[in-house]
Design a protein around this motif. Structure first.
Motif, PDB file in Angstrom:
ATOM      1  N   ASN A 176       6.266 -18.368  13.189  1.00  0.00           N
ATOM      2  CA  ASN A 176       6.089 -17.733  11.883  1.00  0.00           C
ATOM      3  C   ASN A 176       5.586 -16.310  12.085  1.00  0.00           C
ATOM      4  OD1 ASN A 176       6.879 -19.968  10.383  1.00  0.00           O
ATOM      5  ND2 ASN A 176       4.814 -20.795  10.339  1.00  0.00           N
ATOM      6  N   PRO A 177       6.020 -15.379  11.245  1.00  0.00           N
ATOM      7  CA  PRO A 177       5.555 -13.997  11.406  1.00  0.00           C
ATOM      8  C   PRO A 177       4.060 -13.895  11.117  1.00  0.00           C
ATOM      9  CG  PRO A 177       6.862 -14.228   9.410  1.00  0.00           C
ATOM     10  CD  PRO A 177       6.946 -15.530  10.130  1.00  0.00           C
ATOM     11  N   PRO A 178       3.383 -12.987  11.804  1.00  0.00           N
ATOM     12  CA  PRO A 178       1.950 -12.818  11.556  1.00  0.00           C
ATOM     13  C   PRO A 178       1.681 -12.213  10.185  1.00  0.00           C
ATOM     14  CG  PRO A 178       2.734 -11.159  13.099  1.00  0.00           C
ATOM     15  CD  PRO A 178       3.882 -12.092  12.830  1.00  0.00           C
ATOM     16  N   VAL A 179       0.446 -12.353   9.749  1.00  0.00           N
ATOM     17  CA  VAL A 179      -0.012 -11.731   8.505  1.00  0.00           C
ATOM     18  C   VAL A 179      -0.769 -10.467   8.888  1.00  0.00           C
ATOM     19  CG1 VAL A 179      -1.534 -12.018   6.523  1.00  0.00           C
ATOM     20  CG2 VAL A 179      -0.112 -13.920   7.283  1.00  0.00           C
ATOM     21  N   ILE A 180      -0.495  -9.398   8.173  1.00  0.00           N
ATOM     22  CA  ILE A 180      -1.107  -8.099   8.452  1.00  0.00           C
ATOM     23  C   ILE A 180      -2.159  -7.814   7.389  1.00  0.00           C
ATOM     24  CG2 ILE A 180      -0.660  -5.630   8.791  1.00  0.00           C
ATOM     25  CD1 ILE A 180       0.729  -7.466  10.851  1.00  0.00           C
ATOM     26  N   LYS A 181      -3.325  -7.370   7.824  1.00  0.00           N
ATOM     27  CA  LYS A 181      -4.391  -6.995   6.892  1.00  0.00           C
ATOM     28  C   LYS A 181      -4.154  -5.550   6.445  1.00  0.00           C
ATOM     29  CE  LYS A 181      -9.379  -6.684   6.460  1.00  0.00           C
ATOM     30  NZ  LYS A 181     -10.661  -6.872   7.159  1.00  0.00           N
ATOM     31  N   VAL A 182      -4.010  -5.378   5.152  1.00  0.00           N
ATOM     32  CA  VAL A 182      -3.710  -4.066   4.578  1.00  0.00           C
ATOM     33  C   VAL A 182      -4.862  -3.644   3.675  1.00  0.00           C
ATOM     34  CG1 VAL A 182      -2.131  -2.774   3.092  1.00  0.00           C
ATOM     35  CG2 VAL A 182      -1.239  -4.530   4.617  1.00  0.00           C
ATOM     36  N   THR A 183      -5.308  -2.409   3.857  1.00  0.00           N
ATOM     37  CA  THR A 183      -6.348  -1.853   3.000  1.00  0.00           C
ATOM     38  C   THR A 183      -5.777  -0.659   2.254  1.00  0.00           C
ATOM     39  OG1 THR A 183      -8.037  -2.556   4.567  1.00  0.00           O
ATOM     40  CG2 THR A 183      -8.690  -0.914   2.923  1.00  0.00           C
ATOM     41  N   VAL A 184      -5.904  -0.692   0.927  1.00  0.00           N
ATOM     42  CA  VAL A 184      -5.455   0.407   0.080  1.00  0.00           C
ATOM     43  C   VAL A 184      -6.705   1.063  -0.491  1.00  0.00           C
ATOM     44  CG1 VAL A 184      -4.100   1.072  -1.941  1.00  0.00           C
ATOM     45  CG2 VAL A 184      -3.344  -0.844  -0.517  1.00  0.00           C
ATOM     46  N   ARG A 185      -6.844   2.360  -0.236  1.00  0.00           N
ATOM     47  CA  ARG A 185      -8.008   3.113  -0.731  1.00  0.00           C
ATOM     48  C   ARG A 185      -7.523   4.344  -1.474  1.00  0.00           C
ATOM     49  NH1 ARG A 185     -10.395   2.354   4.764  1.00  0.00           N
ATOM     50  NH2 ARG A 185     -11.851   0.644   4.557  1.00  0.00           N
ATOM     51  N   ARG A 186      -8.294   4.710  -2.445  1.00  0.00           N
ATOM     52  CA  ARG A 186      -8.012   5.955  -3.174  1.00  0.00           C
ATOM     53  C   ARG A 186      -8.380   7.126  -2.260  1.00  0.00           C
ATOM     54  NH1 ARG A 186      -6.476   6.525  -7.912  1.00  0.00           N
ATOM     55  NH2 ARG A 186      -6.853   8.233  -9.287  1.00  0.00           N
ATOM     56  N   ARG A 187      -7.510   8.082  -2.176  1.00  0.00           N
ATOM     57  CA  ARG A 187      -7.814   9.272  -1.355  1.00  0.00           C
ATOM     58  C   ARG A 187      -8.997  10.002  -1.973  1.00  0.00           C
ATOM     59  NH1 ARG A 187      -3.981  10.759   2.487  1.00  0.00           N
ATOM     60  NH2 ARG A 187      -1.929   9.885   2.145  1.00  0.00           N
ATOM     61  N   SER A 188      -9.927  10.397  -1.143  1.00  0.00           N
ATOM     62  CA  SER A 188     -11.079  11.144  -1.644  1.00  0.00           C
ATOM     63  C   SER A 188     -10.771  12.633  -1.671  1.00  0.00           C
ATOM     64  CB  SER A 188     -12.301  10.881  -0.763  1.00  0.00           C
ATOM     65  OG  SER A 188     -12.013  11.240   0.568  1.00  0.00           O
ATOM     66  N   GLY A 189     -11.431  13.330  -2.543  1.00  0.00           N
ATOM     67  CA  GLY A 189     -11.298  14.779  -2.598  1.00  0.00           C
ATOM     68  C   GLY A 189     -10.095  15.305  -3.349  1.00  0.00           C
ATOM     69  N   LEU A 190      -9.333  14.454  -3.997  1.00  0.00           N
ATOM     70  CA  LEU A 190      -8.174  14.937  -4.750  1.00  0.00           C
ATOM     71  C   LEU A 190      -8.538  15.134  -6.201  1.00  0.00           C
ATOM     72  CD1 LEU A 190      -5.267  12.728  -3.391  1.00  0.00           C
ATOM     73  CD2 LEU A 190      -5.781  15.074  -2.825  1.00  0.00           C
ATOM     74  N   SER A 191      -8.029  16.189  -6.762  1.00  0.00           N
ATOM     75  CA  SER A 191      -8.266  16.472  -8.166  1.00  0.00           C
ATOM     76  C   SER A 191      -6.943  16.452  -8.907  1.00  0.00           C
ATOM     77  CB  SER A 191      -8.931  17.851  -8.318  1.00  0.00           C
ATOM     78  OG  SER A 191      -9.018  18.199  -9.662  1.00  0.00           O
TER      79      SER A 191
END
Length: 93
Positions: free
Chosen positions: A76-91
């Protein structure tokens, strides 16, 4: 067995988010006829995750693959841990 197949990230959630995945490379154990496996090169293997529509936070996403005809994953294919974060410093102004 290919020990270090790079994991591509598809469907990036846009300029406001930063996506990271772990692991960035995975081992893949493949099966197929000896003829197909003997001539197989890593450039013919594509491992990826689709992060389309993932919200901020941590997710477990199944790895998907594109393999040549007649070649299959042995496990079975592995499971990948994904982290989604808001980019800091964007206006947005």
């Amino acid at each position: 067995t290919f020990e270090k197949v790079p994991v591509k990230i598809l469907g990036q959630t846009g300029a406001l988010n930063r996506v990271s995945a772990a692991p960035a490379e995975v081992p893949l154990v493949l099966r197929g006829s000896p003829k197909e496996l003997d001539h197989l090169e890593i450039k013919n293997i594509s491992a990826f995750i689709d992060v389309t529509d993932l919200a901020e936070g941590t997710h477990e996403v199944p790895l998907q693959t594109f393999l040549p005809s007649g070649v299959f994953l042995k496990e079975n294919p592995p499971v990948i841990k994904v982290t989604v974060r808001r980019r800091s410093g964007l206006s947005l102004t």
